[in-house]
Scaffold this active site. Structure first.
Site, PDB file in Angstrom:
ATOM      1  N   GLU A   1     -24.515  50.326 -35.511  1.00 14.41           N
ATOM      2  CA  GLU A   1     -23.675  49.946 -34.382  1.00 14.41           C
ATOM      3  C   GLU A   1     -23.883  50.885 -33.199  1.00 14.41           C
ATOM      4  O   GLU A   1     -23.952  52.110 -33.380  1.00 14.41           O
ATOM      5  CB  GLU A   1     -22.196  49.964 -34.790  1.00 14.41           C
TER       6      GLU A   1
ATOM      7  N   ARG B   1     -23.689  47.821 -45.516  1.00 15.10           N
ATOM      8  CA  ARG B   1     -23.325  46.616 -46.256  1.00 15.10           C
ATOM      9  C   ARG B   1     -23.675  45.394 -45.415  1.00 15.10           C
ATOM     10  O   ARG B   1     -24.115  45.526 -44.284  1.00 15.10           O
ATOM     11  CB  ARG B   1     -21.820  46.602 -46.507  1.00 15.10           C
TER      12      ARG B   1
END
Lengths: 166, 498
Positions: B276, B293
């Site tokens: 991110e 994940r």
């Protein structure tokens, strides 16, 4: 059947009559001819002048939530008499009337004032039990109680004068 | 080693999503469920399903031993953790490995290195990946935090070291607000992740949240699948995501993708992961954190790249090599995802659990509904509010927006409040349509986000009155449906219809 629908703080009288799947619905001054079908629980398919609407209706804590056309509305629906009771709670107000009259038949469950009492706006005057609801009537302005014409437990008819303010 | 039978250690739409991928690959599936979830869709779609405990997640979906035992008893050879719950828990990955179960995710070592936000930031700094200025380590005391905040400069963002999903995050504008924010962030982080450590970062004003999807195999190959823009958030929780981002060009995409791959490679990362970034108004990007994940919003990447990420995860976990090189990845068209949550968007996004009395999901060209609900299903109050993800694809962003509005218009959920009316209004908002996004977008437009413009008021009144009339008429007939035994009513579509 007459209802009062309050939507976005705007109260409108709604009257409906039916003939099979067709309904005549008067909302305020407008009359709508509605072909209505329930296509799933809480889902109403409405055809009005050939225009098709699908509305999802959910009753949550007495507030009707209607999703239609990508918009969501919260509507409080009351049977008209009940609405009258609730909103006419300040019947002693204004210059036109200094009397509190019963808006519908019921039973006086409590009288909160006595002759000679001074009251302020919002003070409870009496409570009428009608349609299985306790309906509280409050003073809409300050004043003195000139007359109390009813006692607790007494049955009253619509239009009976209950309290006169001085 | 080929996977033959897989336990899905999750619930809701993501458990259904994983089961679907397994079925397509010929892998048998095992679902697990809490006492609140016996009637949940994932139990019905899996080949086998076993109870794992009481309704609170801490007594079911978060109990490592019980999940591992259930997997072994069912004869599973692999475990997919989904997202949330234990998906980023290194102890769970280790427990699976020790029990001889293939964990569909990164190795525990990589999870530790990237899952701890502070360790990940240290690694990013070593690799020269740009970062928002902040503390590398969790702050021990309030005094340390105050000192660090003064050095970094207000406004600062508090973040949970082990966090994700916006829990444990607090924006602090003034020094005097810091102690209370610290207390709240620590409490939230402790409750959500079992670790109350928080660290500080300078808050970038009105940034865009843009993340890079990577996949890495056990043979050292790492590629990126481009970006997702997730700037539409409320309380740091994503609501609308899209791929690609209208803010990125090919050159910036390549640079961010390369930085993400560099991080993954250095961490020894394997399987699907997401790096991110915050991107400021001048198109500077800053590493935020890595999610080790599968992400909730993975479908938008799938729709634009044509790559099934869960298939890839399962192949990677089985030790296969990536079938694609970086040059083979192509992006076509535009995908948008909307999260349909059981929440009342016009009452502070309050959760709205309850029974779905009627459900009509959208369909038609290029519409995908990854759902964890059905008509008659009761949304339990124990878990997050996500009911389904509505994903559409279009040749370009405008087509995708129009298609999303069309699909949202078809979506009808009766019985619980949903985010659908708010999603509709956000997608239709001129700033959204123009691609003028930031993580502050929703908070900025929220005060003007009304549930309606009054256009359909008479129609709504008519429907409400008809419903009231119907209710008044119908009450005496209720015993007929009440006579149905409860087990017959639950979860069987159509049986409860009058």
């Amino acid at each position: 059947m007459k209802y009062v629908a309050t939507i976005n703080d705007d109260a409108r009288v709604v009257e409906i009559q039916n003939d099979g799947d067709r309904w005549r619905v008067r909302v305020g001054d407008e009359v709508w001819d509605v072909d209505a079908r329930i296509t799933a629980p809480g889902v109403y398919s409405l055809l009005i002048d050939g225009v098709s609407y699908t509305a999802g209706v959910l009753d949550r804590d007495g507030v009707c939530v209607v999703d239609v056309g990508g918009e969501s509305y919260e509507i409080v629906l009351e049977e008209q008499t009940r609405h009258t009771i609730r909103t006419l709670g300040g019947a002693t107000g204004g210059t036109r009337s200094r009397t509190l009259t019963a808006p519908l038949p019921g039973k006086i469950s409590r009288v909160a004032v006595r002759r000679g009492d001074t009251v302020q706006a919002g003070d409870t005057l009496l409570v009428i039990e009608a349609m299985k609801m306790e309906n509280e009537f409050k003073a809409s302005g300050a004043g003195t109680v000139a007359e109390v014409r009813v006692t607790a437990g007494q049955a009253v008819n619509a239009g009976d004068v209950l309290i006169v303010m001085g | 080693m080929k996977i033959k039978k897989l336990l899905v250690a999750n619930r809701g739409e993501i458990a259904v999503r994983v089961v679907r991928a397994c079925r397509e690959l010929g892998i048998a599936t095992v679902a697990v469920y809490s006492e609140a979830d016996r009637e949940a869709p994932h139990v019905q779609v899996a080949d086998e399903a076993y109870a794992i405990g009481a309704a609170p997640a801490s007594e079911s979906y978060l109990v490592i031993d019980r999940l591992v035992q259930t997997a072994r008893r069912a004869g599973a050879d692999a475990v997919h953790p989904g997202y949330g719950f234990l998906s980023e828990n290194a102890l769970f990955a280790e427990a699976c490995a020790q029990a001889g179960l293939t964990f569909v995710g990164p190795p525990a070592t990589a999870m530790r290195r990237m899952g701890s936000k502070t360790a990940a930031r240290t690694l990013a700094r070593e690799l020269g990946v740009p970062m928002v200025p902040g503390t590398l380590d969790a702050v021990a005391t309030d005094a340390d935090a105050a000192l660090a905040a003064r050095e970094i400069g207000y406004p600062v963002m508090l973040k949970a070291a082990m966090g994700g999903g916006g829990k444990g995050m607090r924006l602090v504008r003034r020094a005097e607000d810091l102690p209370e924010a610290l207390r709240a962030a620590r409490a939230e982080a402790g409750a959500a992740f079992g670790d109350s450590a928080v660290y500080l970062e300078r808050a970038v004003v009105e940034p865009r949240h843009i993340e890079i999807q990577i996949v890495a195999d056990t043979h050292g190959n790492v590629i990126h699948l481009g970006e997702r823009e997730c700037s539409i958030q409320r309380r740091h929780q994503k609501l609308i995501e899209e791929c690609p981002s209208s803010f990125l060009d090919a050159a910036l995409r390549a640079r961010m993708g390369e930085a993400a791959c560099r991080l993954a490679r250095a961490a020894g990362y394997v399987n699907a992961g997401t790096v991110e970034f915050l991107v400021d108004a001048d198109r500077n990007f800053y590493f935020l954190e890595m999610n080790t994940r599968l992400q909730v919003e993975h479908p938008v990447t799938e729709m634009v790249t044509g790559i099934d990420l869960v298939h890839e995860q399962l192949r990677i976990a089985a030790g296969e090599k990536l079938t694609l090189g970086q040059a083979d990845v192509a992006w076509r068209g535009w995908a948008i995802e909307c999260r349909v949550n059981a929440e009342d968007p016009f009452a502070g996004w309050l959760p709205s659990p309850g029974t779905i009395t009627s459900l009509h999901a959208p369909a038609g060209p290029w519409v995908r509904d990854d759902s964890g609900i059905y008509e008659g299903y009761t949304v339990p109050r124990f878990y997050d509010t996500l009911m389904s993800k509505l994903i559409v694809w279009g040749a370009d962003r405008d087509v995708a927006c129009e298609r999303m509005l069309r699909a949202l218009g078809e979506y009808r959920v009766v019985g619980v409040r949903t985010t659908i009316p708010a999603l509709t209004r956000i997608i239709a908002h001129p700033d959204f349509r123009a691609g003028r996004l930031s993580t502050a977008f929703l908070e900025r437009v929220l005060p003007d986000l009304r549930p309606n413009d009054g256009r359909f008021a008479p129609i709504a009144v008519i429907a409400a009155v008809l419903a009231e009339h119907e209710r008044a008429r119908d009450i005496p007939t209720a015993p007929e449906s009440a006579a149905l035994p409860a087990w017959r009513v639950a979860g069987i579509r159509g049986w409860t219809r009058p």
